[in-house]
Write a protein that holds these residues in place. Structure first.
Motif, mmCIF file in Angstrom:
data_model
loop_
_atom_site.group_PDB
_atom_site.id
_atom_site.type_symbol
_atom_site.label_atom_id
_atom_site.label_comp_id
_atom_site.label_asym_id
_atom_site.label_seq_id
_atom_site.Cartn_x
_atom_site.Cartn_y
_atom_site.Cartn_z
ATOM 1 N N ARG A 1 -2.800 -0.039 4.408
ATOM 2 C CA ARG A 1 -2.703 1.398 4.479
ATOM 3 C C ARG A 1 -2.267 2.135 3.289
ATOM 4 N N ASN B 1 8.685 -2.101 11.719
ATOM 5 C CA ASN B 1 7.289 -2.150 12.227
ATOM 6 C C ASN B 1 7.555 -2.559 13.904
ATOM 7 N N GLU C 1 5.214 2.529 10.172
ATOM 8 C CA GLU C 1 4.250 1.290 9.482
ATOM 9 C C GLU C 1 4.848 0.944 8.133
ATOM 10 N N ALA C 2 5.265 -0.062 8.069
ATOM 11 C CA ALA C 2 5.563 -0.616 6.777
ATOM 12 C C ALA C 2 4.903 -1.967 6.333
ATOM 13 N N ALA C 3 4.931 -2.166 4.979
ATOM 14 C CA ALA C 3 4.232 -3.214 4.639
ATOM 15 C C ALA C 3 5.079 -4.722 4.774
ATOM 16 N N TRP C 4 4.530 -5.722 4.408
ATOM 17 C CA TRP C 4 5.108 -6.896 4.624
ATOM 18 C C TRP C 4 6.239 -7.216 3.619
ATOM 19 N N ASP D 1 -0.208 8.277 -1.358
ATOM 20 C CA ASP D 1 1.015 7.017 -1.233
ATOM 21 C C ASP D 1 0.408 5.586 -0.855
ATOM 22 N N GLU D 2 0.483 4.615 -1.289
ATOM 23 C CA GLU D 2 0.022 3.413 -0.968
ATOM 24 C C GLU D 2 1.230 2.648 -0.216
ATOM 25 N N ILE D 3 1.034 2.397 1.140
ATOM 26 C CA ILE D 3 2.023 1.720 2.002
ATOM 27 C C ILE D 3 1.867 0.254 1.573
ATOM 28 N N GLY D 4 0.614 -0.099 1.608
ATOM 29 C CA GLY D 4 0.153 -1.612 1.331
ATOM 30 C C GLY D 4 0.023 -2.362 2.611
ATOM 31 N N ASP D 5 0.087 -3.706 2.868
ATOM 32 C CA ASP D 5 -0.353 -4.519 3.979
ATOM 33 C C ASP D 5 0.693 -4.291 4.937
ATOM 34 N N THR D 6 0.088 -3.719 6.179
ATOM 35 C CA THR D 6 1.006 -3.650 7.180
ATOM 36 C C THR D 6 0.434 -4.508 8.308
ATOM 37 N N PRO D 7 1.071 -4.453 9.572
ATOM 38 C CA PRO D 7 0.495 -5.384 10.691
ATOM 39 C C PRO D 7 -0.878 -4.674 11.108
ATOM 40 N N TYR D 8 -1.284 -3.407 10.876
ATOM 41 C CA TYR D 8 -2.557 -3.058 11.094
ATOM 42 C C TYR D 8 -3.677 -3.301 10.113
ATOM 43 N N GLY D 9 -3.393 -3.493 8.629
ATOM 44 C CA GLY D 9 -4.117 -3.820 7.693
ATOM 45 C C GLY D 9 -3.590 -2.872 6.557
ATOM 46 N N ASP E 1 -5.424 12.083 5.300
ATOM 47 C CA ASP E 1 -5.861 11.013 5.436
ATOM 48 C C ASP E 1 -5.107 9.878 5.733
ATOM 49 N N TRP E 2 -4.795 9.050 6.966
ATOM 50 C CA TRP E 2 -4.143 8.037 6.763
ATOM 51 C C TRP E 2 -5.161 6.760 6.894
ATOM 52 N N ARG F 1 9.825 7.201 1.217
ATOM 53 C CA ARG F 1 10.010 6.276 0.161
ATOM 54 C C ARG F 1 11.353 5.817 0.128
ATOM 55 N N THR G 1 5.378 10.418 5.216
ATOM 56 C CA THR G 1 5.463 9.313 4.394
ATOM 57 C C THR G 1 6.808 9.223 3.674
ATOM 58 N N THR H 1 7.406 2.106 0.223
ATOM 59 C CA THR H 1 6.666 3.332 1.009
ATOM 60 C C THR H 1 6.366 2.797 2.300
ATOM 61 N N ARG I 1 3.098 13.553 10.865
ATOM 62 C CA ARG I 1 2.895 12.277 10.032
ATOM 63 C C ARG I 1 3.658 12.805 8.687
ATOM 64 N N LEU J 1 -6.941 3.023 6.576
ATOM 65 C CA LEU J 1 -6.597 2.042 6.990
ATOM 66 C C LEU J 1 -7.853 0.980 6.467
ATOM 67 N N HIS K 1 -8.386 8.094 9.365
ATOM 68 C CA HIS K 1 -7.616 8.848 10.363
ATOM 69 C C HIS K 1 -7.055 10.077 9.707
ATOM 70 N N ASN L 1 -1.656 6.566 2.641
ATOM 71 C CA ASN L 1 -1.813 7.929 3.010
ATOM 72 C C ASN L 1 -2.173 8.886 1.820
#
Lengths: 158, 154
Positions: free
Chosen positions: B29, A135, A125-128, B19-27, B53-54, A80, A78, A86, A76, B56, B66, B31
Motif C-alpha cells: 500500500r 490490522n 492498515e499497517a504493514a507486517w 507515504d509508503e505503508i508497505g506490505d499489508t494484509p491486502y497487498g 489515492d490509496w 507515522r 496516514t 507508517t 482517510r 494497492l 482508490h 497513500n
C-alpha cells in the motif's frame, strides 16, 4: 441471543488520543448526498500507551451535512509512529446534537464531548511490522473540540 | 444493444505527498496526496487539496487505485470525483513502467470506473452518469506522468 441471562457487556481499551489540524474546510455545496465539506487535514499527533507519532499531511475528511444539522464523516489519514512506521487509518463517523451546539461546532468553537455526539469507527492498515496487530482490531473514537483543534480518544473494541 | 462512449475529460495528475505503508494484509500500500488539472469539451479546471489515492498493489501484481478527487472548474464550481480501477500487465511491462520507461499502452490494461457528485446546477448532469477511464503514462519534460482519458458511458 445471549448464552446467559446476564446483560451482554462490551469493553474498550484506550489506544491513543488523536489531535487533528484541520487546515481548510471547503464547502463544495449541496449535492444529492447533502452539504459536502472537504476538510483538509495536514497534520496532528497521536499519543497512547503503545503508540505515538504524527499525522501526515495530505489527509482529508469528506463530510456530508444534512438539513437537520447532523453530519457523517468519511476520513482517510496516514499516521507515522515516532519509530518511523507508517500506517493508514480509515474513519467513518457521525456527528449529532442540539442545534445550538452543532452551530458552535460548525463555527469552529470549543465543544465538550458530553455536549454532543461525535463518534467514529475506524480500521487500520499497517504493514507486517511491530504494528501489524493494528490490522486485527476495530477502533472507535469519541471526539470533542478544543481551542487548538479536533481531539478524539480512540479505543480498541475488546 | 451496443455500448458507446463519449470523451468527457482528460485528467493529468501529480503527487503532492507520498507515504509508503508497505506490505499489508491486502497487498502493498502507498497513500498519495494528489494535485493536477483536467480538461474536456464541457469542463476544465484543477485538482484541489483533499484529493488522494490509496494505491494497492495486490498479490497478483495488479495495481488497484482508490481515488477521490476534488475538482474545481475554471468557472468556479466544485465537483467530487471518485474512481477505483485496475492496472495490470506482464511483470516485465509493469516493471518497465514503474522505472519511468515508455511502455506500449496495449501492453498494460489500465482502466477505472468513475463516479461524480456535485452541487452545481450547471454540472448536475454529472450526478446521473457513469463514466470509465483509460490510463496511460506519457513523457512530459523527461518525466513519466499518468494521464487518464475519462469517458461517459452513453
Amino acid at each position: 441471543m445471549s448464552a446467559s441471562t446476564e446483560t451482554p457487556q462490551l469493553d474498550a481499551e484506550l489506544l491513543f488520543t488523536l489531535r487533528l489540524e484541520e487546515v481548510e474546510d471547503r464547502v463544495a455545496g449541496t449535492t444529492p448526498r447533502g452539504e459536502r465539506h472537504i476538510v483538509t487535514i495536514d497534520g496532528g499527533s497521536f499519543e497512547g500507551p503503545d503508540l505515538r507519532g504524527q499525522v501526515m499531511p495530505g489527509g482529508s475528511d469528506w463530510q456530508s451535512w444534512r438539513v437537520d444539522g447532523s453530519a457523517t464523516m468519511n476520513c482517510r489519514l496516514t499516521l507515522r509512529t515516532d519509530d518511523g512506521h507508517t500506517f493508514g487509518f480509515r474513519i467513518r463517523g457521525a456527528l449529532d446534537g442540539p442545534s445550538d451546539v452543532l452551530e458552535r461546532y460548525a463555527r469552529g468553537e470549543t465543544v465538550e464531548g458530553a455536549e454532543f455526539y461525535l463518534r467514529f469507527v475506524g480500521f487500520f492498515e499497517a504493514a507486517w511490522n511491530k504494528y501489524s496487530w493494528l490490522n486485527h482490531l476495530v477502533a472507535v473514537g469519541v471526539g470533542h473540540r478544543e481551542a487548538a483543534g479536533l481531539v478524539y480518544d480512540v479505543y480498541r473494541v475488546l | 444493444m451496443t455500448v458507446r462512449f463519449e470523451h468527457l475529460l482528460t485528467l493529468h495528475v501529480g503527487v503532492r505527498y507520498s507515504d509508503e505503508i508497505g506490505d499489508t494484509p491486502y497487498g502493498w500500500r502507498r497513500n498519495d496526496a494528489i494535485n493536477g488539472h483536467f480538461e474536456g469539451p464541457k469542463l476544465r479546471g484543477r485538482l484541489m487539496p483533499g484529493s488522494d489515492d490509496w494505491l494497492l498493489v495486490r498479490g497478483d501484481g495488479a495495481f488497484n487505485a482508490h481515488v477521490r478527487l476534488l475538482l474545481e472548474t475554471d468557472d468556479g464550481e466544485d465537483i467530487l470525483l471518485t474512481y477505483s480501477g485496475v492496472r495490470y500487465g506482464t511483470q516485465e511491462a509493469m516493471h518497465k513502467q514503474e522505472r519511468g520507461e515508455q511502455v506500449d499502452p496495449a501492453e498494460i490494461y489500465h482502466r477505472t470506473s468513475v463516479l461524480f457528485e456535485t452541487a452545481s446546477d450547471k454540472y448536475d448532469w454529472l450526478n446521473r452518469i457513469v463514466a470509465v477511464s483509460r490510463g496511460q503514462r506519457v513523457l512530459v519534460e523527461g518525466f513519466s506522468v499518468p494521464i487518464y482519458d475519462v469517458f461517459q458511458v452513453l
